[in-house]
Scaffold this active site. Structure first.
Site, PDB file in Angstrom:
ATOM      1  N   GLY A   1     -19.033 -20.370   4.766  1.00 32.35           N
ATOM      2  CA  GLY A   1     -17.970 -20.401   5.776  1.00 32.35           C
ATOM      3  C   GLY A   1     -18.518 -21.123   6.983  1.00 32.35           C
ATOM      4  O   GLY A   1     -18.548 -22.358   7.024  1.00 32.35           O
TER       5      GLY A   1
ATOM      6  N   ASP B   1     -14.798 -33.305  12.812  1.00 29.72           N
ATOM      7  CA  ASP B   1     -14.766 -33.896  14.163  1.00 29.72           C
ATOM      8  C   ASP B   1     -13.405 -34.546  14.431  1.00 29.72           C
ATOM      9  O   ASP B   1     -12.871 -34.468  15.541  1.00 29.72           O
ATOM     10  CB  ASP B   1     -15.854 -34.973  14.320  1.00 29.72           C
ATOM     11  CG  ASP B   1     -17.271 -34.386  14.343  1.00 29.72           C
ATOM     12  OD1 ASP B   1     -17.402 -33.161  14.521  1.00 29.72           O
ATOM     13  OD2 ASP B   1     -18.234 -35.167  14.180  1.00 29.72           O
TER      14      ASP B   1
ATOM     15  N   ARG C   1      16.427 -11.508  31.740  1.00 21.56           N
ATOM     16  CA  ARG C   1      16.169 -10.062  31.766  1.00 21.56           C
ATOM     17  C   ARG C   1      16.320  -9.519  33.200  1.00 21.56           C
ATOM     18  O   ARG C   1      15.637  -9.987  34.123  1.00 21.56           O
ATOM     19  CB  ARG C   1      14.751  -9.785  31.267  1.00 21.56           C
ATOM     20  CG  ARG C   1      14.281  -8.363  31.422  1.00 21.56           C
ATOM     21  CD  ARG C   1      14.966  -7.442  30.445  1.00 21.56           C
ATOM     22  NE  ARG C   1      14.322  -6.133  30.435  1.00 21.56           N
ATOM     23  CZ  ARG C   1      14.866  -5.070  29.866  1.00 21.56           C
ATOM     24  NH1 ARG C   1      16.045  -5.144  29.270  1.00 21.56           N
ATOM     25  NH2 ARG C   1      14.223  -3.908  29.895  1.00 21.56           N
TER      26      ARG C   1
ATOM     27  N   ILE D   1       5.247 -10.359  29.070  1.00 22.74           N
ATOM     28  CA  ILE D   1       6.429 -10.611  29.911  1.00 22.74           C
ATOM     29  C   ILE D   1       7.679 -10.071  29.217  1.00 22.74           C
ATOM     30  O   ILE D   1       8.570  -9.508  29.852  1.00 22.74           O
ATOM     31  CB  ILE D   1       6.560 -12.131  30.209  1.00 22.74           C
ATOM     32  CG1 ILE D   1       5.459 -12.549  31.184  1.00 22.74           C
ATOM     33  CG2 ILE D   1       7.944 -12.472  30.759  1.00 22.74           C
ATOM     34  CD1 ILE D   1       5.344 -14.039  31.410  1.00 22.74           C
TER      35      ILE D   1
ATOM     36  N   GLU E   1     -11.398 -24.232  10.658  1.00 28.57           N
ATOM     37  CA  GLU E   1     -12.085 -25.484  11.017  1.00 28.57           C
ATOM     38  C   GLU E   1     -13.294 -25.205  11.923  1.00 28.57           C
ATOM     39  O   GLU E   1     -13.604 -25.967  12.838  1.00 28.57           O
ATOM     40  CB  GLU E   1     -11.111 -26.507  11.605  1.00 28.57           C
ATOM     41  CG  GLU E   1     -10.119 -26.956  10.542  1.00 28.57           C
ATOM     42  CD  GLU E   1      -9.335 -28.193  10.859  1.00 28.57           C
ATOM     43  OE1 GLU E   1      -9.835 -29.022  11.633  1.00 28.57           O
ATOM     44  OE2 GLU E   1      -8.230 -28.332  10.317  1.00 28.57           O
TER      45      GLU E   1
END
Ligand code: COS
Length: 385
Positions: free
Chosen positions: A130, A239, A267, A336, A362
């Site tokens: 990994g 890269d 809201r 929020i 990645e």
């Protein structure tokens, strides 16, 4: 912010936005719920020439690069951070061919990829490889005119859906990372099969499965760049691709900010829209500022890569900064929106789930820090030589 896009780049961005709004957003919740891979979106993107944007002109592309790829990834991610992976992971599978393919390999595969006729995948990761990507155990042995591949690749994006896989395997175990090689494997090759569909926390519209190689014979012409070049090919590919993860993070965060803005305007609490409270305004201001900073870094990195003036350091920075930003911004959007943000009924929590993987794949963000630090220390030493 004006990023001085050319007319063509603006058209690419607008087209990607239109497809995101018309084709991706309406199915995002359904694909998240069911894990369906929305192949029809990639057909639409293919017809709209969006797979051409990062392919060289001589192979049917539009001659753009990482920057154009990032523009598209950002826009699709704004609507769905999972669907985008069918496209972004194709980029990951195509870069090794663009960077290291010979004329025949490019001629054979790039025009079809540019047409959107086939999609790609990149198979590096294994159970024991990994972060330690050099520890690949899959092997490839030359037998006459063919390589015979054996091994299992794990968590491969687009596995089972892609028509073409760039597979990293060892051709000489004694040489460690210098014994790794890269191969092009077509989907219908006997001996290539796929594991079960993984059940993921986020990016559920993407396909993630094992790629299983059992006496999988491929023509020796499918070796990319020569034996022993596999690790370098994998690292250079990452890269080029990591700014795309940054763009995905920026798109996801932008979508979250827009939801939070709309919610804050609508809201009402204590008799006023919550957007009139400074506590909420400050959060929105920080979210927008962080997104713009990440976008600027991703765009600058992509442009520098395209003009050959960036190393893996900038790519790692762009991916690191944008993905950490996306986790913060998607979390703040939920904050929020309060209870509404936390409920599965609304797409705020999906954005946080989708954002999380950008800190992991990645290369984890810890690996990105290692890459950045290695570059810094080498640059420091080189300046003093
Ligand atoms: N470009 C070109 N060459 C590179 C390179 C790069 N970006 N990075 C490393 N190399 C070369 C080195 O120059 C070295 O070459 P020599 O053997 O000729 O000296 C060789 O590759 C080995 O490099 P290094 O010693 O740095 O390798 P490590 O095994 O220590 O691994 C890290 C380095 C950790 C950076 C690498 O394994 C990595 O990126 N891991 C994360 C992998 C990842 O992103 N996995 C996600 C799955 S892919 S979707």
């Amino acid at each position: 912010m004006d990023y001085f896009l050319t007319e063509e780049q603006q058209m690419i961005k607008d087209l990607a936005r239109q497809i995101a709004e018309e084709k991706v957003a309406p199915i995002a919740a359904e694909c998240d719920e069911t894990g369906r891979f929305p192949r029809e979106v990639f057909q639409t993107m293919g017809k709209a020439d969006l797979f051409r944007v990062f392919v060289p002109e001589e192979y049917g592309g539009l001659g753009g690069g990482v920057f154009e790829l990032c523009l598209v990834i950002e826009e699709i991610s704004r609507a769905c951070g999972g669907t985008v992976l069918g496209y972004a992971a194709t980029g990951l599978g195509v870069f090794p061919i663009i960077l290291y393919g010979n004329a025949e390999q490019k001629e054979k595969y790039l025009p079809r990829l540019a047409d959107g006729e086939i999609i790609g995948a990149f198979a590096l990761t294994e159970a024991e490889a990994g972060s330690d990507a050099g520890n690949v155990q899959a092997k490839a042995e030359l037998d006459g005119d063919e390589y015979v591949l054996n091994g299992t690749k794990q968590w491969i994006t687009n596995a089972g859906e892609a028509d073409l896989y760039v597979v990293i395997a060892t051709t000489d175990r004694k040489k460690g990372v210098r014994g790794l090689s890269a191969f092009i494997v077509e989907k219908d090759t006997p001996g290539l099969s796929f594991g079960k569909e993984e059940d993921k926390m986020g990016v559920r519209a993407s396909a993630t499965r094992e790629v299983i190689l059992q006496d999988c014979r491929i023509p020796k012409e499918n070796l990319l760049g020569g034996e022993g070049k596999g690790f370098r090919i994998a690292m250079r590919t990452l890269d080029m691709a990591r700014p795309g993860v940054g763009a995905q993070a920026v798109g996801i965060a932008q979508g979250a900010l827009e939801m939070a803005l709309q919610y804050a305007r609508e809201r009402v609490q204590f008799g006023k829209a919550i957007s009139s409270f400074q506590g909420v305004q400050f959060m929105l201001a920080d979210m927008a500022t962080q997104i713009e900073a990440a976008r600027a870094l991703v765009y600058a990195t992509a442009r520098a890569l395209d003009s050959g003036r960036a190393s893996g350091k900038e790519s790692a920075m762009a991916k690191l900064f944008a993905s950490d930003m996306a986790m913060q911004v998607t979390s703040d959007a939920i904050q929020i929106m309060g209870g509404y943000g936390y409920m599965r009924e609304y797409p705020a929590e999906k954005r946080l789930r989708d954002a999380k993987v950008t800190q992991i794949y990645e290369g984890t963000n810890q690996i990105q820090r290692l890459v950045i630090a290695n570059h810094l220390l080498k640059e420091w030493a080189a300046e003093r030589k």
